[in-house]
Design a protein around this motif. Structure first.
Motif, PDB file in Angstrom:
ATOM      1  N   UNK A  33       0.777  -1.216  -0.185  1.00 27.51           N
ATOM      2  CA  UNK A  33      -0.048   0.065  -0.024  1.00 27.51           C
ATOM      3  C   UNK A  33       0.700   1.249   0.084  1.00 27.51           C
ATOM      4  N   UNK A  34       0.211   2.311  -0.550  1.00 32.22           N
ATOM      5  CA  UNK A  34       1.085   3.813  -0.459  1.00 32.22           C
ATOM      6  C   UNK A  34       1.568   3.913   0.758  1.00 32.22           C
ATOM      7  N   UNK A  35       2.702   4.377   0.939  1.00 27.87           N
ATOM      8  CA  UNK A  35       3.041   5.122   2.455  1.00 27.87           C
ATOM      9  C   UNK A  35       3.950   4.163   3.088  1.00 27.87           C
ATOM     10  N   UNK A  36       3.850   2.875   2.610  1.00 31.60           N
ATOM     11  CA  UNK A  36       4.697   1.833   3.426  1.00 31.60           C
ATOM     12  C   UNK A  36       5.666   1.556   2.396  1.00 31.60           C
ATOM     13  N   UNK A  37       6.841   1.105   3.288  1.00 29.25           N
ATOM     14  CA  UNK A  37       8.106   0.410   2.350  1.00 29.25           C
ATOM     15  C   UNK A  37       8.312  -0.970   3.045  1.00 29.25           C
ATOM     16  N   UNK A  38       9.044  -1.651   2.248  1.00 26.00           N
ATOM     17  CA  UNK A  38       9.649  -3.107   2.638  1.00 26.00           C
ATOM     18  C   UNK A  38      10.952  -2.998   3.126  1.00 26.00           C
ATOM     19  N   UNK A  39      11.496  -3.794   4.319  1.00 21.77           N
ATOM     20  CA  UNK A  39      12.568  -3.755   4.585  1.00 21.77           C
ATOM     21  C   UNK A  39      12.999  -4.762   5.803  1.00 21.77           C
TER      22      UNK A  39
END
Lengths: 134, 119
Positions: free
Chosen positions: B93-99
């Motif tokens: 979703x917009x606003x999230x990032x994966x790390x």
């Protein structure tokens, strides 16, 4: 040598090192919590933090010797707890009340643990900077 | 105060995500700094844009995204936990990032408090 020791002592209190305690309360299989806590523990060790791991309630079963998971088609990840030593994670605590209520003894575990009372564990928790449970 | 937040449960089965959302909102409104919100276990489902709750239900995925946009909030979904549950760059979703999980440990190290939402 005295100077080196002083420096080492200083490093121990470095502000980049925090005291993390991971609190395992759930059985190793049935939910994913135990496995994913273990992943957090390993990463925290890799960051050279001061890591403690506590096992209480059904969490004490996570480190029980002789786990056979074939029938539930899950990977037996209990050997991974033995790898914690390689990350200098050696502060492993088992709550005495939980252990005794389940008929377990220190020799039943895959890793050496320190058995502490619920009250002692509460004191240890009070000393931590970060507590994460699962 | 500088806060880190850890969300350990999904947005539909459990109240933890709602509590975390309201906590972060209140903290920001009071002028506290939230350095990062990290999503772990089923918490990663907060970042699944394919979630389609009924129209009369709150949509936490969108609420988080809106908050991230308004407050430049760092919303991080754990990669290992996310991939396991079918959350990837394709449906993030917009606003999230994966790390990685290292982002959680970093947030805990940098913050005065790490506030954990879940069981």
């Amino acid at each position: 040598m005295a100077e080196a020791e002083t420096l080492d002592d200083f490093d121990e209190t470095d502000e980049d090192v925090k005291r993390f305690m991971f609190v395992n309360r759930k059985a190793p299989y049935g939910t994913i919590y135990a496995l994913e806590v273990l992943e957090m523990v390993l990463i925290t060790g890799a960051f050279d933090q001061d890591v403690s791991v506590a096992f209480l309630d059904d969490g004490v079963f996570q480190i029980k010797k002789g786990q056979d998971t074939k029938a539930v088609n899950m990977k037996n990840f209990s050997p991974t707890y033995r790898a914690l030593e390689g990350y200098d994670i050696e502060k492993l605590y088992v709550e005495r009340e939980s252990m005794e209520a389940r008929g377990l003894a220190p020799e039943d575990f895959v890793v050496p643990v320190k058995v502490v009372s619920a009250a002692e564990l509460a004191d240890l928790m009070a000393e931590q900077d970060v507590i994460i449970s699962g | 105060m500088k806060l880190g937040v850890l969300v350990n449960e999904g947005p539909f089965t459990h109240q933890a995500s709602d509590s975390a959302y309201h906590f972060v909102k209140a903290a920001l409104d009071k002028g506290h700094e939230v350095s990062r919100v990290f999503f772990y276990y089923d918490g990663v489902n907060n970042g699944n844009k394919l979630s389609a709750p009924q129209s009369d239900d709150r949509n936490l995925v969108k609420l988080w995204g809106k908050m991230a946009e308004e407050h430049d909030l760092d919303l991080v979904v754990c990669v290992a936990a996310a991939l396991r549950r079918g959350v990837s760059d394709e449906n993030l979703a917009p606003g999230f990032r994966i790390s990685g999980l290292g982002q959680l440990i970093e947030a805990a190290m940098e913050s005065e408090r790490l506030v954990v939402f879940g069981d």
